[in-house]
Write a protein that holds these residues in place. Structure first.
Motif, PDB file in Angstrom:
ATOM      1  N   ALA A   1      42.565  23.601  64.237  1.00  0.00           N
ATOM      2  CA  ALA A   1      43.262  25.036  64.169  1.00  0.00           C
ATOM      3  C   ALA A   1      44.810  24.612  64.597  1.00  0.00           C
ATOM      4  O   ALA A   1      45.827  25.165  63.976  1.00  0.00           O
ATOM      5  N   LEU A   2      44.791  23.919  65.620  1.00  0.00           N
ATOM      6  CA  LEU A   2      46.245  23.768  66.240  1.00  0.00           C
ATOM      7  C   LEU A   2      47.152  22.913  65.315  1.00  0.00           C
ATOM      8  O   LEU A   2      48.254  22.944  65.089  1.00  0.00           O
ATOM      9  N   SER A   3      46.513  22.044  64.515  1.00  0.00           N
ATOM     10  CA  SER A   3      47.168  21.197  63.487  1.00  0.00           C
ATOM     11  C   SER A   3      47.634  21.985  62.375  1.00  0.00           C
ATOM     12  O   SER A   3      48.514  21.594  61.636  1.00  0.00           O
ATOM     13  N   SER A   4      47.306  23.148  62.141  1.00  0.00           N
ATOM     14  CA  SER A   4      48.038  24.059  61.173  1.00  0.00           C
ATOM     15  C   SER A   4      48.661  25.311  61.962  1.00  0.00           C
ATOM     16  O   SER A   4      49.059  26.196  61.283  1.00  0.00           O
ATOM     17  N   PHE A   5      48.974  24.983  63.378  1.00  0.00           N
ATOM     18  CA  PHE A   5      49.604  26.334  64.162  1.00  0.00           C
ATOM     19  C   PHE A   5      51.075  26.326  63.647  1.00  0.00           C
ATOM     20  O   PHE A   5      51.700  25.303  63.304  1.00  0.00           O
ATOM     21  N   GLY A   6      51.432  27.477  63.371  1.00  0.00           N
ATOM     22  CA  GLY A   6      52.849  27.955  62.744  1.00  0.00           C
ATOM     23  C   GLY A   6      53.901  27.963  63.917  1.00  0.00           C
ATOM     24  O   GLY A   6      55.111  27.913  63.507  1.00  0.00           O
ATOM     25  N   GLY A   7      53.710  28.261  65.146  1.00  0.00           N
ATOM     26  CA  GLY A   7      54.436  28.584  66.116  1.00  0.00           C
ATOM     27  C   GLY A   7      54.853  29.944  66.383  1.00  0.00           C
ATOM     28  O   GLY A   7      54.344  30.985  66.036  1.00  0.00           O
ATOM     29  N   VAL A   8      55.896  30.395  67.094  1.00  0.00           N
ATOM     30  CA  VAL A   8      56.425  31.667  67.515  1.00  0.00           C
ATOM     31  C   VAL A   8      57.916  31.939  67.356  1.00  0.00           C
ATOM     32  O   VAL A   8      58.534  30.712  67.350  1.00  0.00           O
ATOM     33  N   LYS A   9      58.099  33.031  66.712  1.00  0.00           N
ATOM     34  CA  LYS A   9      59.452  33.127  66.591  1.00  0.00           C
ATOM     35  C   LYS A   9      60.181  32.958  67.912  1.00  0.00           C
ATOM     36  O   LYS A   9      59.815  33.474  68.744  1.00  0.00           O
ATOM     37  N   ARG A  10      61.555  32.409  67.793  1.00  0.00           N
ATOM     38  CA  ARG A  10      62.563  32.185  68.935  1.00  0.00           C
ATOM     39  C   ARG A  10      61.956  31.199  69.729  1.00  0.00           C
ATOM     40  O   ARG A  10      62.550  31.069  70.957  1.00  0.00           O
ATOM     41  N   ARG A  11      61.081  30.160  69.323  1.00  0.00           N
ATOM     42  CA  ARG A  11      60.784  29.132  70.148  1.00  0.00           C
ATOM     43  C   ARG A  11      61.007  28.028  69.307  1.00  0.00           C
ATOM     44  O   ARG A  11      59.952  27.434  68.325  1.00  0.00           O
ATOM     45  N   MET A  12      62.015  27.258  69.250  1.00  0.00           N
ATOM     46  CA  MET A  12      62.518  26.166  68.530  1.00  0.00           C
ATOM     47  C   MET A  12      62.265  26.441  67.020  1.00  0.00           C
ATOM     48  O   MET A  12      61.753  25.790  66.157  1.00  0.00           O
ATOM     49  N   GLU A  13      62.554  27.929  66.742  1.00  0.00           N
ATOM     50  CA  GLU A  13      62.495  28.126  65.237  1.00  0.00           C
ATOM     51  C   GLU A  13      63.671  27.771  64.379  1.00  0.00           C
ATOM     52  O   GLU A  13      64.775  28.209  64.765  1.00  0.00           O
ATOM     53  N   LEU A  14      63.299  27.074  63.228  1.00  0.00           N
ATOM     54  CA  LEU A  14      64.350  26.831  62.588  1.00  0.00           C
ATOM     55  C   LEU A  14      64.957  27.746  61.672  1.00  0.00           C
ATOM     56  O   LEU A  14      64.134  28.206  60.861  1.00  0.00           O
ATOM     57  N   LEU A  15      66.112  28.249  61.789  1.00  0.00           N
ATOM     58  CA  LEU A  15      66.542  29.598  60.837  1.00  0.00           C
ATOM     59  C   LEU A  15      67.276  29.184  59.795  1.00  0.00           C
ATOM     60  O   LEU A  15      67.065  30.080  58.663  1.00  0.00           O
ATOM     61  N   GLY A  16      67.589  27.899  59.702  1.00  0.00           N
ATOM     62  CA  GLY A  16      68.217  27.227  58.313  1.00  0.00           C
ATOM     63  C   GLY A  16      68.771  25.954  58.538  1.00  0.00           C
ATOM     64  O   GLY A  16      69.181  25.723  59.510  1.00  0.00           O
ATOM     65  N   THR A  17      68.972  25.348  57.371  1.00  0.00           N
ATOM     66  CA  THR A  17      69.834  23.940  57.192  1.00  0.00           C
ATOM     67  C   THR A  17      70.928  24.321  56.202  1.00  0.00           C
ATOM     68  O   THR A  17      70.756  24.619  54.955  1.00  0.00           O
ATOM     69  N   LEU A  18      72.103  24.207  56.844  1.00  0.00           N
ATOM     70  CA  LEU A  18      73.341  24.489  55.812  1.00  0.00           C
ATOM     71  C   LEU A  18      74.270  23.236  56.107  1.00  0.00           C
ATOM     72  O   LEU A  18      74.512  22.886  57.071  1.00  0.00           O
ATOM     73  N   ARG A  19      74.781  22.981  55.121  1.00  0.00           N
ATOM     74  CA  ARG A  19      75.711  21.536  54.916  1.00  0.00           C
ATOM     75  C   ARG A  19      74.865  20.402  55.694  1.00  0.00           C
ATOM     76  O   ARG A  19      75.643  19.591  56.398  1.00  0.00           O
ATOM     77  N   GLY A  20      73.625  20.355  55.793  1.00  0.00           N
ATOM     78  CA  GLY A  20      72.962  19.384  56.423  1.00  0.00           C
ATOM     79  C   GLY A  20      72.850  19.532  57.782  1.00  0.00           C
ATOM     80  O   GLY A  20      72.307  18.721  58.416  1.00  0.00           O
ATOM     81  N   ILE A  21      73.237  20.720  58.338  1.00  0.00           N
ATOM     82  CA  ILE A  21      73.309  21.079  59.773  1.00  0.00           C
ATOM     83  C   ILE A  21      72.093  21.943  60.015  1.00  0.00           C
ATOM     84  O   ILE A  21      71.976  23.079  59.558  1.00  0.00           O
ATOM     85  N   GLU A  22      71.073  21.671  60.912  1.00  0.00           N
ATOM     86  CA  GLU A  22      70.065  22.520  61.401  1.00  0.00           C
ATOM     87  C   GLU A  22      70.189  23.504  62.508  1.00  0.00           C
ATOM     88  O   GLU A  22      70.742  23.167  63.407  1.00  0.00           O
ATOM     89  N   VAL A  23      69.832  24.777  62.314  1.00  0.00           N
ATOM     90  CA  VAL A  23      70.178  25.817  63.317  1.00  0.00           C
ATOM     91  C   VAL A  23      68.873  26.409  63.819  1.00  0.00           C
ATOM     92  O   VAL A  23      68.221  26.687  63.095  1.00  0.00           O
TER      93      VAL A  23
END
Length: 454
Positions: A308-330
């Motif tokens: 189950a943990l291997s498919s765990f998606g995480g929590v919002k605002r805990r190292m949540e990737l909001l987007g990658t623009l110009r190759g920069i991860e935010v």
């Protein structure tokens, strides 16, 4: 019954509002700070939100007022509630009386990692078919909302040590009476309500006193402050967890990847299963071990839990990737304590390798605003290549000494526009920007994404 919740957009109270609605009550609420993701979740659930704390929000009179712990005497709605003799209750007491009765409660306590571990545990029990109820102090990515009643006998709750209400200064978790309790870690925090670490340990021992002898306590083998709590008296079996070198633990992990994204789980020295997931950091592995031990107590095997943990998606605002623009991860992260900042950046550093890591940090929590942790801040952010400390209005101390003590490139900024301009001009492809705050940070996350896109 019509319930009105004062402080409804707090992570706990917002989740409680969803449970109250699902119990069949009409729910409305007031808050001074209405911002996503909780406000969005509540509005999507059809719950009416009101800005501020005006007495008119309590007219006509609700059947019961649920009072959040941010409420104080002198607030207009509170004074009206008392003068009018309206019935009121704290959020934790409402949860205990109306939701937790007759349930096997699994409580997750600790200074750090409560929200993520609570979400992990709810996810594992859900994947095992146990249909647990849960209340999570954040918005999970694997579930449609942060709380649900569930359909079984198990209920997973984030067990916070913060006080319950202005009229009930006990920690929230004292109300919950868990049968399975995770004590993740223990450090000094919440300087606005606790004088010292010993005061927090006393509340943790109040929690320990409520756990039955047929229950289970799960604690890391390296946490001496938790050991001191248990030495005050413990009547419940304790399962110890640990990492590679902590071989005295009953359940421990061996890292396959240094960033914690792949590890083996061992019980009594025997490899049982592996977890390979999207999470990073040794703190995430520690949270996983506690989750596995708690799930095992209610009949979920280690193998099932690891799957189950291997498919765990995480929590919002805990190292949540909001987007990658110009190759920069935010990334968006909730870290608001030196240890949380350090462990989050450690996981990011190990994942990124030599890529440039930016940390943009707002010291926003009550403890941060009081300066209780200021001496540890420069060290906590040392693994980032570039650190921008935001000096918000109302901070009672100057951040410049933190910059002067930093071993890495750091600066103080008083302007969100200035922060955005610097990152847009200086960040390059392959960089990662981690924005850390336990509040909305003036919408910096999305303003930065928009600026990078344009």
């Amino acid at each position: 019954m019509h319930l009105h919740i004062l402080g409804i957009c707090g992570t706990f109270m917002g989740s409680l509002a969803l449970l109250a609605r699902d119990l069949g009550h009409t729910v409305t609420g007031s808050d001074q700070s209405v911002y996503p993701p909780m406000s969005t979740q509540l509005e999507n659930a059809g719950i009416t939100l009101m800005q501020g704390y005006d007495r008119s929000h309590l007219q006509p009179h609700p059947d019961l007022v649920i009072v959040g712990n941010a409420m104080k005497r002198g607030i207009d709605a509170i004074e009206y509630m008392l003068d009018a003799g309206l019935p009121y209750i704290s959020g934790p007491q409402f949860l205990a009386d109306h939701v937790l009765q007759g349930k096997h409660v699994l409580g997750v306590a600790g200074t750090h990692g409560k929200t993520t571990t609570t979400t992990m545990l709810a996810w594992v029990l859900d994947q095992a078919g146990l249909n647990p109820g849960f209340l999570i102090g954040g918005v999970p990515l694997g579930f449609s909302q942060s709380a649900r009643l569930g359909g079984g006998k198990y209920f997973v709750v984030e067990a916070d040590e913060y006080d319950s209400a202005f009229f009930d200064k006990r920690s929230k978790f004292v109300h919950y009476h868990p049968k399975t309790a995770i004590l993740n870690n223990l450090e000094f925090d919440h300087a606005d309500i606790f004088d010292d670490l010993a005061a927090i340990q006393k509340q943790f021992h109040h929690l320990v006193r409520t756990i039955p002898s047929t229950g289970r306590i799960i604690a890391p083998i390296t946490e001496t402050h938790i050991d001191e709590v248990l030495e005050m008296g413990c009547w419940t079996p304790v399962i110890r967890t640990g990492l590679d070198t902590d071989t005295q633990a009953e359940l421990y992990a061996e890292l396959i990847q240094a960033d914690g994204s792949h590890f083996k789980v061992l019980e009594q020295g025997k490899v049982i299963a592996e977890v390979q997931w999207s999470m990073t950091g040794q703190h995430s592995v520690a949270n996983a071990l506690a989750t596995i031990a708690a799930a095992q107590h209610v009949g979920v095997s280690i193998v099932q839990a690891c799957e189950a943990l291997s498919s765990f998606g995480g929590v919002k605002r805990r190292m949540e990737l909001l987007g990658t623009l110009r190759g920069i991860e935010v990334y968006d992260d909730f870290a608001h304590h030196p240890t949380a900042i350090e462990t989050t950046l450690d996981g990011a550093r190990k994942r990124l390798g030599e890529r440039r890591l930016w940390a943009v940090i707002e010291p926003r929590s009550n403890t941060m605003r009081m300066g209780s942790h200021k001496d540890g801040l420069a060290h906590s952010a040392r693994l980032a290549d570039e650190v921008i400390w935001y000096q918000p209005e109302g901070l009672d101390w100057d951040l410049q000494p933190v910059v002067e003590a930093a071993p890495n490139k750091s600066q103080v900024s008083r302007s969100l526009d200035e922060i955005i301009q610097r990152i847009v001009q200086e960040a390059g492809e392959g960089d990662a920007v981690v924005i850390m705050s336990n509040g909305g940070f003036g919408g910096l996350h999305h303003k930065l994404l928009a600026a990078l896109q344009s």
